[in-house]
Design an enzyme around this catalytic site. Structure first.
Site, mmCIF file in Angstrom:
data_model
loop_
_atom_site.group_PDB
_atom_site.id
_atom_site.type_symbol
_atom_site.label_atom_id
_atom_site.label_comp_id
_atom_site.label_asym_id
_atom_site.label_seq_id
_atom_site.Cartn_x
_atom_site.Cartn_y
_atom_site.Cartn_z
ATOM 1 N N THR B 352 0.835 -1.206 0.000
ATOM 2 C CA THR B 352 0.000 0.000 0.000
ATOM 3 C C THR B 352 0.869 1.256 0.000
ATOM 4 O O THR B 352 0.360 2.355 -0.057
ATOM 5 C CB THR B 352 -0.849 0.024 1.289
ATOM 6 O OG1 THR B 352 -1.182 -1.301 1.633
ATOM 7 C CG2 THR B 352 -2.104 0.826 1.117
ATOM 8 N N HIS B 353 2.188 1.060 0.088
ATOM 9 C CA HIS B 353 3.077 2.187 0.381
ATOM 10 C C HIS B 353 3.487 2.953 -0.869
ATOM 11 O O HIS B 353 4.640 2.964 -1.259
ATOM 12 C CB HIS B 353 4.281 1.690 1.173
ATOM 13 C CG HIS B 353 3.869 1.029 2.451
ATOM 14 N ND1 HIS B 353 4.439 -0.110 2.943
ATOM 15 C CD2 HIS B 353 2.900 1.357 3.333
ATOM 16 C CE1 HIS B 353 3.850 -0.445 4.086
ATOM 17 N NE2 HIS B 353 2.917 0.428 4.335
ATOM 18 N N THR B 354 2.496 3.586 -1.470
ATOM 19 C CA THR B 354 2.753 4.423 -2.643
ATOM 20 C C THR B 354 3.133 5.825 -2.180
ATOM 21 O O THR B 354 2.659 6.308 -1.161
ATOM 22 C CB THR B 354 1.502 4.489 -3.535
ATOM 23 O OG1 THR B 354 0.454 5.078 -2.781
ATOM 24 C CG2 THR B 354 1.082 3.105 -3.983
#
Lengths: 435, 426
Positions: B352-354
């Site tokens: 999820t680490h955009t």
């Protein structure tokens, strides 16, 4: 209930106002030492004086007037709060200074009479859902101060038809006989053998805060069973627990500090307030000055142990206990822990907990069915919640797990039947459906 | 043990020796480690690495924070990685701050509302508030003196583009700042199957596990490897939820009786250690408004243009190889190395680490925000989130997001409120 904003305002101003209330009390104390006519003045204090109005606000908070005299979501004191009595519904009237629909046309004497004797404007008899049976102990000056404060509230036109009772209870004359039997009028008389703090606590508990309205058992006619004062009672499908010095089911193990902390923040190392007590903490006790909370605690700690004798616990081999233990370990232990000790400030302790061992399990069954949100205060803002288990546990399941909680870890209390759960489930369902 | 690695400049045993200086220990001890992470850490230590418990927001014991809000101990149920916590054991705004804010008279949260744009005055240099839509589809305008854009990274960028704030990035010219510097996170794993070990993988919490930081950033010499960046790796045991977790060795049929038997045989005795690596920004990786697809309000969707580049793929291979060496030392029956290879695909889920898309910087020509997260173009607009990261470093972004928010608020409190205007001259 008062609007959120109003509560916030009260909360925000509290420290300042408390300081003033303390100063007020000192002022009053000083006044008593002054001239001969001081007593006369105290009987009829100057209702325009800021100190009197502030004292009235404090006493109205202590007496929790707004709790009943406000409809859900309504403006404070405009009336319409519903009181479910065993005899039917009563709506608390509008007590803003509106002349036609509130108390704006009342004289001070009429106000004092209503609050302290239950005789309302025009001589009508009030029902004791208005706790004049407790407020009778209040001093005239305290009641006048409340009037002085209510005079400063915005007058709101809101006609409330208070009497929603069915025949024959809707005939207010029945109260004449009731009062004869159960009402003991008279201002609080200090006990010279006790400390000033104890007497202040007694005045607050027995009068202003009207604790016994919920915590003292009622007879069939709704009168207090004075021989069982503060030994716990069912009201509005909640069980208000035993507040005597009984160590098993009362608050005998609590210290004065534990009690004061509970009333101030809604929690201590034993308990977290929820249900109607959460309202009482939110609207009333959390706003009291520390000296008054301590006085209440000192008085309560002096109540002799009362209530039912210890019973034999239900055997661990009982099928309901075994079923209850399985359900408990699966559904309850994650928060309340397998040993039933809970988490301080978050999940109430069940092992050895008075609330788990009351003579009636109404509140326990209710929180399992409905879930519950504990009180949040400035001192303890978390307000932890418990989910409802109504959708996943049958009546027999709830009965088993509550029986287990009441008899595990050294606890001992009567078993709960599935039919008891079914009845409460139906009652709560009916209430939820009601308009 | 509080497991801090560096307390006031002093290296501490059992913590991450590579971490920055902390002024005080963690408020609660590390959680108890499951079996798999314990064995993995032993293997890593034998190989000369410095394993430490991964710091997380899961509580090992009850804790009342400085705001007076109480959290409870984690029960290791293994659901919080993707779901809310029913036990008040996961640090998140609703368990740490919102209960307090909700008591404030000057705080109001309007739930289930979606902001559709930030409104500007006629100069385009000052925000006048936001427009939002409630659950009944009604549109409202909320006037405001200051606007804080605190949505998820993608939506921060989308709202800036939809509100016409800042120059949109143009991939052909390299000009423009909104949507620029998009970066992802490069993850990989090593699956290991054992014959003689029961790991009970369902005993889990969101970030529980043992890690090493020896191959992150500049913690090691990149000389011979041909890439820059790096990441942390570890045996983290966040969940083994039914249906979702069905480990089978390579070569197992994808369905049927043989598949079921393989899942049954391997569910309890399989581990999946992972690497979390950095990702640089590239000119051809960016966000813009989709020319075709619209959301339910008729607004263009966010379009993501991204692929892995050689540096990240080399790094992933390197990290995965090092991780496999540690896992091999645990003596598994079989391992499967799963480095990141080939082209990027948005499925299956990776992370999820955009990051990026409206980055902080020193030059309005190459950044959307100044160093205080203040919009270069609209001075009463502040944008918090991983949106501000020019690159994705080899750590998960949340702590840095929080640190930057505090940094920004400090400048707002001490400077902006006294003299509203640009905090850095453009």
């Amino acid at each position: 209930m008062p609007s959120r904003n109003h509560l916030m305002l009260r909360s925000a101003q509290r420290a300042r106002l408390e300081a003033r209330a303390t100063a007020m009390q000192l002022l009053l104390a000083a006044a008593l030492l002054l001239v001969a006519n001081a007593a006369v003045r105290a009987q009829n204090p100057d209702k325009q004086a800021f100190e009197v109005i502030e004292h009235g606000r404090y006493m109205a908070t202590a007496a929790d007037c707004a709790a009943c005299h406000t409809a859900t979501g309504g403006q404070p004191f405009t009336g319409g709060g519903a009181l479910e009595t065993p005899f039917g519904i009563l709506l608390a009237p509008n007590i803003t200074p509106d002349v036609e629909t509130g108390i704006g046309g009342w004289t001070d004497d009429q106000f004092v009479e209503a609050v302290r004797t239950g005789i309302g404007h025009g001589g009508i008899h009030l029902y004791p859902a208005m706790p004049y049976t407790y407020y009778t102990k209040m001093t005239r000056e305290d009641v006048i101060a409340i009037r002085a404060y209510l005079d400063t509230v915005q007058p709101v036109r809101n006609l409330v038809q208070a009497n929603q009772l069915p025949f024959p209870f809707n005939q207010r004359e029945v109260m004449v006989g009731w009062n004869e039997l159960y009402f003991r009028p008279g201002e609080f008389k200090p006990d010279p053998g006790k400390s000033a703090e104890w007497n202040r606590g007694a005045y607050l508990v027995e009068g202003v805060e009207h604790c016994g309205l919920c915590h003292t058992p009622k007879n069939a006619m709704g009168g207090d069973e004075n021989s069982q004062a503060m030994q716990g009672s069912v009201l509005q499908n909640w069980y208000a627990p035993n507040l005597t010095g009984n160590r098993r089911i009362g608050i005998g193990d609590w210290t004065v500090e534990d009690i004061a902390l509970y009333l101030k923040t809604g929690r201590n190392s034993y308990e977290i307030a929820s249900g109607p007590m959460a309202d009482a903490v939110t609207h009333s006790t959390s706003h009291l000055i520390d000296a008054d909370l301590r006085a209440i605690a000192v008085y309560l700690k002096d109540l002799p142990p009362g209530g039912s004798e210890p019973t034999q616990p239900v055997s661990a081999q009982d099928p309901a206990m075994q079923r209850g233990q399985a359900i408990y370990n699966e559904r309850c232990a994650a928060c309340h822990t397998v040993a039933g000790v809970g988490i301080v400030g978050l999940f109430p302790r069940l092992s050895g907990a008075p609330l788990a061992q009351q003579s009636q399990a109404t509140s326990l069954i209710r929180v399992v069915l409905e879930g519950s949100r504990a009180v949040a205060t400035d001192g303890a803002p978390t307000g932890p919640a418990m989910p409802s288990f109504a959708w996943q546990l049958s009546d027999a399941d709830v009965a088993a797990v509550v029986t287990y909680i009441r008899n595990a870890w050294g606890n001992a209390a009567a078993a709960v039947s599935a039919s008891e759960v079914a009845n409460l489930r139906q009652t709560l369902h009916r209430q939820a459906q009601a308009p | 043990m509080r497991h801090v690695g560096n307390l006031k400049g002093q290296k501490q045993p059992f913590g991450n020796p590579f971490e920055g200086t902390r002024s005080r220990p963690y408020p609660t001890p590390a959680q108890k480690q499951p079996y798999g992470p314990v064995l993995w850490a032993e293997a890593a230590k034998e190989m000369g690495y410095s394993p430490f418990p991964q710091p997380s927001g899961n509580l090992s014991q009850a804790y009342t924070n400085p705001l007076g809000v109480t959290l409870g101990p984690c029960t290791y149920c293994g659901f919080c990685e993707r779901f809310g916590c029913g036990n008040y054991s996961k640090a998140s705004p609703q368990t740490t701050i919102l209960p307090l804010l909700m008591r404030r008279t000057n705080f109001e949260a309007r739930t289930e509302c979606e902001v559709t744009r930030i409104n500007l005055d006629n100069t385009g240099k000052r925000a006048t508030g936001v427009t939002y839509v409630d659950t009944q589809g009604r549109e409202w305008e909320q006037p405001a003196e200051m606007v804080f854009l605190c949505a998820f990274q993608m939506f921060n960028v989308q709202l800036l583009l939809l509100s016409g704030i800042g120059q949109p990035y143009d991939v052909n010219t390299g000009q423009g700042v909104i949507g620029r510097n998009y970066s992802y996170q490069v993850t990989s794993s090593v699956q290991a199957f054992f014959d003689n070990k029961i790991f009970n993988p369902f005993i889990a919490s969101g970030a529980i596990g043992m890690c090493i930081d020896d191959y992150n950033g500049d913690n090691f010499d990149h000389g011979p490897y041909g890439f820059v960046g790096g990441g942390y790796m570890g045996m983290v045991q966040p969940n083994a939820r039914p249906i979702e977790v069905t480990p089978t060795p390579p070569g197992t049929p994808q369905w049927g009786a043989a598949w079921k038997k393989a899942v049954k045989d391997n569910y309890l005795s399989t581990i999946l250690p992972a690497t979390h690596g950095s990702c640089y920004s590239y000119r051809n990786c960016y966000l813009d408004l989709d020319p075709t697809y619209k959301d339910r309000f008729g607004r263009p969707l966010m379009r993501l243009t991204f692929d892995f580049h050689e540096n990240e793929l080399k790094m992933s291979q390197f990290l995965t190889d090092r991780l496999a060496e540690i896992v091999q030392r645990m003596d598994p029956r079989q391992i499967a190395k799963l480095p990141r290879t080939g082209h990027y695909s948005i499925v299956p889920y990776q992370t999820t680490h955009t990051c990026g898309g409206a980055i902080m910087g020193t030059d309005p020509k190459t950044s959307a925000l100044n160093r205080y997260l203040q919009s270069w173009d609209v001075h009463n607009l502040f944008v918090t989130g991983a949106t501000a990261f020019p690159q994705n470093a080899g750590y998960n972004p949340t702590d840095t997001v929080a640190a930057l928010a505090y940094w920004s608020l400090d400048a707002i409190h001490k400077q902006y409120l006294r003299t509203p205007g640009p905090l850095v001259p453009a």
